[in-house]
Design a protein around this motif. Structure first.
Motif, short mmCIF file in Angstrom:
data_model
loop_
_atom_site.label_atom_id
_atom_site.label_comp_id
_atom_site.label_asym_id
_atom_site.label_seq_id
_atom_site.Cartn_x
_atom_site.Cartn_y
_atom_site.Cartn_z
N UNK A 186 17.91 46.69 -20.60
CA UNK A 186 18.10 45.52 -20.73
C UNK A 186 19.41 44.98 -20.21
N UNK A 187 19.33 43.95 -19.14
CA UNK A 187 20.73 43.08 -18.58
C UNK A 187 20.82 41.87 -19.11
N UNK A 188 22.00 41.65 -19.71
CA UNK A 188 22.21 40.34 -20.24
C UNK A 188 23.10 39.52 -19.58
N UNK A 189 22.72 38.16 -19.35
CA UNK A 189 23.57 37.22 -18.48
C UNK A 189 24.29 36.25 -19.37
N UNK A 190 25.45 36.28 -19.45
CA UNK A 190 26.12 35.23 -20.52
C UNK A 190 27.32 36.03 -21.43
N UNK A 191 27.20 35.70 -22.67
CA UNK A 191 28.20 35.97 -23.60
C UNK A 191 28.22 37.54 -23.86
N UNK A 192 29.38 38.33 -23.40
CA UNK A 192 29.01 39.86 -23.55
C UNK A 192 29.31 40.16 -25.10
N UNK A 193 29.99 39.77 -25.80
CA UNK A 193 30.01 40.31 -27.19
C UNK A 193 28.52 40.15 -27.95
N UNK A 194 28.22 38.76 -27.73
CA UNK A 194 27.04 38.47 -28.45
C UNK A 194 25.72 39.32 -28.00
N UNK A 195 25.47 39.35 -26.60
CA UNK A 195 24.28 40.07 -26.04
C UNK A 195 24.52 41.76 -26.19
N UNK A 196 25.72 42.24 -26.04
CA UNK A 196 25.90 43.54 -26.38
C UNK A 196 25.67 43.90 -28.05
N UNK A 203 26.27 43.62 -19.66
CA UNK A 203 26.03 42.11 -19.47
C UNK A 203 26.96 41.81 -18.31
N UNK A 204 26.49 40.71 -17.66
CA UNK A 204 27.16 40.24 -16.51
C UNK A 204 27.62 38.79 -17.21
N UNK A 205 28.75 38.17 -16.85
CA UNK A 205 29.00 36.95 -16.98
C UNK A 205 28.21 35.70 -16.50
N UNK A 206 27.57 36.11 -15.08
CA UNK A 206 26.77 35.07 -14.69
C UNK A 206 25.91 36.00 -13.60
#
Ligand code: G6P
Ligand code: MG
Length: 220
Positions: A186-196, A203-206
């Protein structure tokens, strides 16, 4: 080996997550419920009717409407949302996404849309991206919405990939949970703390730094 990349749409391919928020906020205020961005995180990735139920519960109004009235409210929100979609053009594709999709096509890696939105096909047409996807999962094809794994598993199956050969990309907590429960990267885009916290592998910011070499480095 990487065989398929499964993309969420709203908030990953383009900024339509913001339009969903605007349309829900307006509908909620018409029935005297206030929602803010923090609450909105709980709506991301969630179906239209379930989003409405969450808003009504948030405003302690879940018993105030009949099923027919709820249907009308959801239809009203969608009308407002579809109106906002009229302004979507190919220049609204998030940075790096079109380039990544072209890299995937050249490399024979499948690209799939795994979005809960019934408006996904229309948005992809407005962005002129339809041809770059091998499969768009119809949310009605699956029994359970995110955070259940169904939509990601269906997308993988449709292109003949196993879970270990797939990467999912998501901006929503429910979406990251769905990818992990499908046992994919899973690769998250956005808020690192929330998605981790929801179990993202990275997680990437954008979307700017998404590329095929980056995705391949996560899976080999
Ligand atoms: C996506 C969005 C949600 C939206 C859902 C249904 O998952 O993240 O915010 O509620 O799709 O979208 P629709 O366009 O069918 O109302
Ligand atoms: Mg999303």
């Amino acid at each position: 080996m990487l065989k398929a990349v499964l993309f969420d749409l709203d908030g990953v391919i383009t900024d339509t997550a913001e339009y969903h928020y605007m349309a829900w906020k307006q509908l909620a205020s018409e029935i005297h419920i206030e929602i803010d961005r923090e609450f909105n995180e709980m709506l991301k990735g969630v179906s239209r009717m379930e989003s409405l139920e969450r808003i009504l519960r948030h405003g302690q109004r879940e018993r105030d409407f009949t099923p027919e009235e709820k249907q009308e409210l959801a239809t009203k929100k969608n009308k407002q949302y579809v109106q906002l979609l009229e302004q979507v053009t190919p220049s609204d594709v998030y940075p790096g996404i079109r380039e990544l999709l072209l890299e995937l096509k050249t490399s024979g890696i499948h690209a799939v849309i795994a979005s809960a939105s019934k408006n996904a096909p229309q948005i992809l047409r407005s962005l002129q991206l339809t041809d770059l996807f091998d499969y768009i999962v119809d949310p009605d094809e699956v029994a359970q919405g995110k955070p259940a794994p169904d939509i990601f598993l269906r997308g993988a199956e449709a292109v003949g990939a196993t879970a270990e050969e797939c990467i999912g990309i998501e901006d929503a907590q429910a979406g990251i949970e769905a990818i992990k429960s499908a046992q994919m990267i899973a690769v998250g885009i956005g808020d690192e703390a929330l998605l981790m916290a929801s179990g993202a592998d990275v997680v990437l910011p954008t979307t700017e730094k998404l590329s095929l070499p980056f995705l391949k480095s996560l899976i080999c």
